[in-house]
Design an enzyme around this catalytic site. Structure first.
Site, PDB file in Angstrom:
ATOM      1  N   LYS A 101       0.707  -1.251  -0.088  1.00 11.87           N
ATOM      2  CA  LYS A 101      -0.012   0.058  -0.006  1.00 11.87           C
ATOM      3  C   LYS A 101       0.905   1.066   0.014  1.00 11.87           C
ATOM      4  O   LYS A 101       0.378   2.250  -0.494  1.00 11.87           O
ATOM      5  CB  LYS A 101      -1.086  -0.074   1.204  1.00 11.87           C
ATOM      6  CG  LYS A 101      -2.126  -1.004   0.923  1.00 11.87           C
ATOM      7  CD  LYS A 101      -3.252  -0.559   1.954  1.00 11.87           C
ATOM      8  CE  LYS A 101      -4.558  -1.192   1.731  1.00 11.87           C
ATOM      9  NZ  LYS A 101      -4.443  -2.744   2.132  1.00 11.87           N
ATOM     10  N   GLU A 123     -10.401   7.705   3.995  1.00 17.08           N
ATOM     11  CA  GLU A 123     -11.137   6.843   5.023  1.00 17.08           C
ATOM     12  C   GLU A 123     -10.152   5.590   4.986  1.00 17.08           C
ATOM     13  O   GLU A 123      -9.181   5.299   4.484  1.00 17.08           O
ATOM     14  CB  GLU A 123     -12.253   6.481   4.293  1.00 17.08           C
ATOM     15  CG  GLU A 123     -12.466   5.460   3.316  1.00 17.08           C
ATOM     16  CD  GLU A 123     -11.680   5.622   2.088  1.00 17.08           C
ATOM     17  OE1 GLU A 123     -11.861   7.006   1.726  1.00 17.08           O
ATOM     18  OE2 GLU A 123     -11.358   4.758   1.472  1.00 17.08           O
ATOM     19  N   SER A 388       1.583  -9.709  -0.838  1.00 16.12           N
ATOM     20  CA  SER A 388       1.466  -8.156  -0.869  1.00 16.12           C
ATOM     21  C   SER A 388       1.679  -7.893   0.451  1.00 16.12           C
ATOM     22  O   SER A 388       1.832  -6.508   0.675  1.00 16.12           O
ATOM     23  CB  SER A 388       0.017  -7.952  -1.168  1.00 16.12           C
ATOM     24  OG  SER A 388      -0.839  -8.870  -0.152  1.00 16.12           O
TER      25      SER A 388
HETATM   26  C1  LIG Z   1      -5.044  -3.701   1.694  1.00 14.12           C
HETATM   27  C2  LIG Z   1      -4.484  -5.203   1.281  1.00 14.12           C
HETATM   28  C3  LIG Z   1      -4.592  -5.932   0.202  1.00 14.12           C
HETATM   29  C4  LIG Z   1      -5.991  -5.604  -0.644  1.00 14.12           C
HETATM   30  O1  LIG Z   1      -6.017  -4.536  -1.316  1.00 14.12           O
HETATM   31  P1  LIG Z   1      -5.874  -4.667  -2.833  1.00 14.12           P
HETATM   32  O2  LIG Z   1      -6.147  -3.318  -3.294  1.00 14.12           O
HETATM   33  O3  LIG Z   1      -6.708  -5.589  -3.511  1.00 14.12           O
HETATM   34  O4  LIG Z   1      -4.317  -5.023  -3.306  1.00 14.12           O
HETATM   35  C5  LIG Z   1      -3.957  -6.927  -0.129  1.00 14.12           C
HETATM   36  N1  LIG Z   1      -2.933  -7.196   0.818  1.00 14.12           N
HETATM   37  C6  LIG Z   1      -2.373  -6.502   2.006  1.00 14.12           C
HETATM   38  C7  LIG Z   1      -1.072  -6.813   2.630  1.00 14.12           C
HETATM   39  C8  LIG Z   1      -3.369  -5.548   2.179  1.00 14.12           C
HETATM   40  O5  LIG Z   1      -3.147  -4.578   3.180  1.00 14.12           O
END
Ligand SMILES: *Cc1c(COP(=O)(O)O)cnc(C)c1O
Length: 407
Positions: A101, A123, A388
């Protein structure tokens, strides 16, 4: 390279079109008062964010502050335990603040600075976007207002503390159900009043144009790096790449790096407790076309056509729609969308922790669960998963709800 009737050679330049459409999806379905502020952001984005100075500064920040490039790791022990397929992970868990993010938050905040804005507004639901944005605001010396429902404030105490330590103002939203939807409404209301001094920073590839495009472009670094790193490690492209899809930002950035390659691309949505409406948040797999939060996409609707209640074990995937570009990729057949349920996800969470020494975010564990499934079904090939984020935030929750397996 052509897939079906679409030529992907200049894909990132060709899509979205001027009005922010990816085929029928996207656009900007917003009240009259928001049109001028959105046009200002769009214009600034094309003028500023495409300039050499901006790109060079963002590149330096990515290296010196965020710790990019994040590595690609070969998950050798996990792969060998499943068969012949080799699984690799792009390590966004090692990006500063523990997830992908921050990639778009740093881009959005740098744009705010170039535009001469003093404040950024957003938000947050579970607090992950709020923490990433508060981090970016602290780095650039911008004020930061994060709107959050009082129900979520109670549930997410550690993230509320993080935002406050980083100097952000957490604005409690008490009306209605006092969760994410009300927080979005309040944040937009504040933005309409204050837009001369601030910009709104969205948390995924959702919302009205230009956000789905801007967030994808700021996340593109993930796919670009991963492609180069994988080629260097193995001499070829991966056969398959996989990412989890909530709003779709980590997936959009990762996929866009391979969109013009002969690579199978799979987005994984949360099936939660099962396919019954209310038990999952697999919007692309079970939803239908509709408009919410200012954009047209595929969404889960209740009997009145409003956004349906959703559930996911991963709070970051708990959203009744996905970005318009994903809806388009699905229609084109360029990306396949599949699902992973809670059980397979928690199993993947523990497998990666115990066989590789990496505790993944529950969101990312959905992508990994699908990679594990494919590795068992196939007898050869390579899979690159976008990890992610890291799972430190999820440890208490997993132990409380699923326990600790012996082996
Ligand atoms: C917020 C988040 C997501 C989901 O958000 P996307 O916009 O779909 O990428 C995925 N993995 C992590 C670690 C997150 O914090």
């Amino acid at each position: 390279m052509k897939f079906g009737s679409i030529d992907f050679d200049n894909y990132l330049k060709d899509y979205p079109n001027k009005e922010g459409f990816f085929g029928p999806y996207g656009g900007a379905f917003i009240p009259e008062e928001l049109k001028a502020p959105m046009a200002e952001i769009t214009e600034a984005y094309f003028k500023i964010a495409k300039s050499r100075k901006f790109i060079a500064e963002l590149r330096r920040i990515r290296k010196e502050f965020q710790g990019r490039p994040t590595p690609v790791s070969h998950l050798e022990r996990l792969s060998n335990s499943l068969g012949n397929v080799q699984i690799y992970a792009k390590r966004e868990d090692l990006n500063h603040s523990g997830a992908h993010k921050l990639n778009h938050c740093m881009g959005e905040a740098l744009l705010a600075k170039y535009m001469g804005k003093k404040k950024i507004i957003a938000e947050t639901g579970a607090g992950q976007h709020g923490v990433a944005l508060a981090t970016a605001a602290a780095y650039f010396g911008l004020e930061c207002d994060i709107y959050m429902g009082s129900v979520d404030i109670k549930k997410q105490a550690p993230n509320v503390a993080r935002m406050k330590i980083l100097g952000a103002r957490v604005v409690e939203v008490t009306h209605g159900l006092a969760t994410l939807k009300e927080a979005v409404d309040s944040a937009f209301e504040a933005y309409m009043k204050e837009y001369k001094d601030c910009i709104y920073c969205i948390g995924s590839v959702v919302g009205p144009h230009p956000f789905p495009m801007m967030v994808r472009d700021f996340q593109h670094v993930v796919g670009e790096e991963a492609r180069e790193q994988f080629l260097e490690m193995t001499g070829e492209l991966p056969d398959t790449i996989i990412a989890c899809v909530g709003g779709g930002s980590n997936a959009a950035g990762f996929f866009s790096g391979f969109i013009n390659d002969p690579v199978e691309i799979i987005g994984v949505e949360p099936l939660g407790r099962g396919p019954k409406l209310g038990d999952h948040a697999a919007s692309l797999s079970y939803g239908s076309e509709g408009i919410m939060h200012g954009f047209n996409s595929i969404m889960l609707k209740d009997e009145n056509g409003d956004p349906a209640p959703v559930y996911s074990v991963a709070s970051g995937l708990d959203y009744p729609s996905s970005g318009p570009e994903h809806a388009y990729w699905k229609d084109l057949g360029r990306v396949k969308y599949d699902v992973a349920d809670d059980e397979a996800t928690i199993d993947a969470f523990y497998k990666l922790s115990r066989m590789e020494g990496i505790i993944p975010a529950i969101e990312s564990s959905h992508a990994l669960a699908h990679a594990i499934k494919l590795a068992k079904e196939r007898d050869h090939g390579s899979i690159l998963v976008n990890l992610s984020g890291r799972g430190d935030k999820d440890m208490d929750y997993v132990i409380e709800h699923f326990g600790i397996p012996e082996k």
